[in-house]
Design a protein around this motif. Structure first.
Motif, PDB file in Angstrom:
ATOM      1  N   ASN A  80      49.389  46.466  44.139  1.00  0.00           N
ATOM      2  CA  ASN A  80      48.984  45.276  43.388  1.00  0.00           C
ATOM      3  C   ASN A  80      47.686  45.471  42.612  1.00  0.00           C
TER       4      ASN A  80
ATOM      5  N   CYS B  71      50.550  51.778  41.574  1.00  0.00           N
ATOM      6  CA  CYS B  71      49.760  50.632  41.103  1.00  0.00           C
ATOM      7  C   CYS B  71      50.452  49.318  41.460  1.00  0.00           C
TER       8      CYS B  71
ATOM      9  N   PRO C 188      45.358  45.810  39.209  1.00  0.00           N
ATOM     10  CA  PRO C 188      45.360  45.032  37.956  1.00  0.00           C
ATOM     11  C   PRO C 188      46.183  45.695  36.854  1.00  0.00           C
ATOM     12  N   GLU C 189      46.687  44.874  35.958  1.00  0.00           N
ATOM     13  CA  GLU C 189      47.613  45.347  34.933  1.00  0.00           C
ATOM     14  C   GLU C 189      46.986  46.340  33.971  1.00  0.00           C
ATOM     15  N   ASP C 190      45.703  46.158  33.645  1.00  0.00           N
ATOM     16  CA  ASP C 190      45.070  47.099  32.716  1.00  0.00           C
ATOM     17  C   ASP C 190      44.941  48.476  33.350  1.00  0.00           C
TER      18      ASP C 190
ATOM     19  N   LYS D 227      33.260  43.108  34.311  1.00  0.00           N
ATOM     20  CA  LYS D 227      34.501  43.880  34.193  1.00  0.00           C
ATOM     21  C   LYS D 227      34.274  45.353  34.532  1.00  0.00           C
TER      22      LYS D 227
ATOM     23  N   ASP E 144      41.107  41.221  41.492  1.00  0.00           N
ATOM     24  CA  ASP E 144      42.218  40.788  40.653  1.00  0.00           C
ATOM     25  C   ASP E 144      41.926  39.481  39.921  1.00  0.00           C
ATOM     26  N   THR E 145      40.840  38.808  40.322  1.00  0.00           N
ATOM     27  CA  THR E 145      40.465  37.577  39.622  1.00  0.00           C
ATOM     28  C   THR E 145      39.708  37.875  38.338  1.00  0.00           C
ATOM     29  N   SER E 146      39.522  39.165  38.033  1.00  0.00           N
ATOM     30  CA  SER E 146      38.916  39.615  36.783  1.00  0.00           C
ATOM     31  C   SER E 146      37.538  39.015  36.579  1.00  0.00           C
TER      32      SER E 146
ATOM     33  N   ASN F 282      33.637  45.677  38.237  1.00  0.00           N
ATOM     34  CA  ASN F 282      34.941  45.428  38.838  1.00  0.00           C
ATOM     35  C   ASN F 282      35.773  46.709  38.865  1.00  0.00           C
ATOM     36  N   ARG F 283      35.904  47.351  37.713  1.00  0.00           N
ATOM     37  CA  ARG F 283      36.770  48.524  37.626  1.00  0.00           C
ATOM     38  C   ARG F 283      36.145  49.762  38.279  1.00  0.00           C
TER      39      ARG F 283
END
Length: 294
Positions: free
Chosen positions: A199, A195, A201-203, A83, A31-33, A86-87
Motif C-alpha cells: 500500500n 508497492c 503511495p501512488e507516486d 512531501k 499516505d495522507t500526503s 514524507n518520501r
C-alpha cells in the motif's frame, strides 16, 4: 517462470520480509500526503533511533542545501517541505525492509548497485533542479527505491538475477534480458506488485513501475519521465563500474518532452561519479541493514 508464477513463489516463500504493525502505522501516516501529522510520524520513527539518526545525517550532509544544521525531522520540514520528508522517510523504511544482507545472488556487487541507486537519486534531483521544480528532493527518495523489484528478486529468486546478469554480460540490455528470463516480466513489474502489496503511495508506485516505460504512465507523468532519464544516466555509470558493454539507451523523446538537452545530460553524467562517491561517504550501507519487520 512467468510473472504470475514468480509472484506466487515470492508470496509462498518465507524470505520476503513481513511488515509489522509499526511499519503499517507509518505508511498510513505518510499516505495522507500533505496533510499528515508530523508529530505523530516523529513519535513512530522514535521507535527506531538509528533510522532517525540516519535521516538527519543525510539531511544535514550539505547535499540538501539546508542553511543551518537541523536536529529534528520537524525542523527539516521547514526547509525541505512535507512531501520531501514524507518520501525520504518512506524510502529509508523500504531500504531497511529490503537490506542488502538478505540478497542471495552470487553474481552481483551490491555496493556498486547501491551506487546505481544513489546515482539515480542524484541525477533525478539534478534534472528536477534544471527544470526549476520546487520539490526537487523527493526525486532523491524515488531513486533510492526505484529498483525494489530487483531487491525482491535478489532475496527470493537469486537464480533469476544470476541468469539475467549472465545475458547482460553478452551485451544485452537489462530489460531485454529480464523479459527473456521471466517470460515478458521485468523488475519494474515485480516492484510495482510490491508497492501495491504494501500500500505504498501512488507516486512511488509510478516511479517504480514506469522508470523504464514513462510514456505508459497515466499519472505522475513528469515524475516517471524524470526517473527514466535519471535511471538511464546512472545505468551508464553503473555499467562502467561493472565493465559491462551493454548499449547505452536514452529515450530522446522523453528528454525532449522535458526540455532536457544532450548537453544537460552530458553535464550530469560528468558530475555524477564524484557526487555518488561523496554521498557514499555520508550514507553507510549498514544503516539499511536493520530490518523493521515482525
Amino acid at each position: 517462470m512467468n510473472e504470475s508464477e514468480i509472484i506466487n513463489y515470492i508470496e509462498q516463500s518465507n524470505r520476503l520480509p513481513k511488515i509489522n504493525r509499526e511499519f503499517t502505522n507509518i505508511i498510513s501516516i505518510l499516505d495522507t500526503s500533505n496533510n499528515f501529522d508530523i508529530d505523530k510520524l516523529i513519535d513512530e520513527i522514535s521507535k527506531w533511533p538509528t533510522l532517525k539518526t540516519s535521516l538527519l545525517t543525510v539531511i544535514n550532509s550539505g547535499y540538501f542545501k539546508i542553511p543551518r544544521k537541523v536536529y529534528t525531522l520537524k525542523d527539516s520540514v521547514m526547509y525541505l517541505g512535507i512531501k520531501t520528508i514524507n518520501r525520504l522517510v518512506l524510502s529509508y523504511l523500504i531500504k531497511c525492509l529490503l537490506p542488502d544482507t538478505l540478497g542471495r545472488s552470487d553474481i552481483i556487487d551490491r555496493t556498486k548497485y547501491l551506487k546505481h541507486c544513489l546515482g539515480t537519486s542524484i541525477a533525478a534531483t539534478m534534472i528536477a533542479d534544471k527544470l526549476g521544480i520546487e520539490d526537487k528532493y523527493k526525486y532523491f527518495a524515488y531513486g533510492l527505491i526505484h529498483d525494489i523489484g530487483n531487491a525482491v528478486l535478489d532475496i527470493c529468486l537469486p537464480g533469476i538475477i544470476n541468469e539475467v546478469v549472465k545475458i547482460q554480460l553478452k551485451g544485452v540490455h537489462q530489460i531485454i534480458a529480464e523479459r527473456t528470463v521471466m517470460e515478458g516480466c521485468t523488475h519494474s513489474d515485480i516492484g510495482s506488485w510490491l508497492c501495491k502489496k504494501w500500500n505504498l503511495p501512488e507516486d512511488v508506485n509510478t516511479a517504480v513501475a514506469y522508470h523504464h516505460t514513462p510514456l505508459l504512465a497515466t499519472k505522475y507523468k513528469e515524475e516517471a519521465k524524470i526517473m527514466n532519464i535519471a535511471d538511464s544516466i546512472s545505468t551508464l555509470y553503473y555499467e562502467k563500474l561493472l565493465s559491462l558493454n551493454t548499449l547505452y539507451v536514452l529515450n530522446e523523446t522523453v528528454a525532449d518532452s522535458l526540455g532536457i538537452t544532450m548537453d544537460d545530460i552530458e553535464k550530469i553524467s560528468k558530475e555524477l561519479p564524484d557526487k555518488v562517491e561523496e554521498m557514499m561517504k555520508i550514507i553507510n550501507p549498514s544503516i539499511f541493514n536493520s530490518q523493521l519487520v515482525s
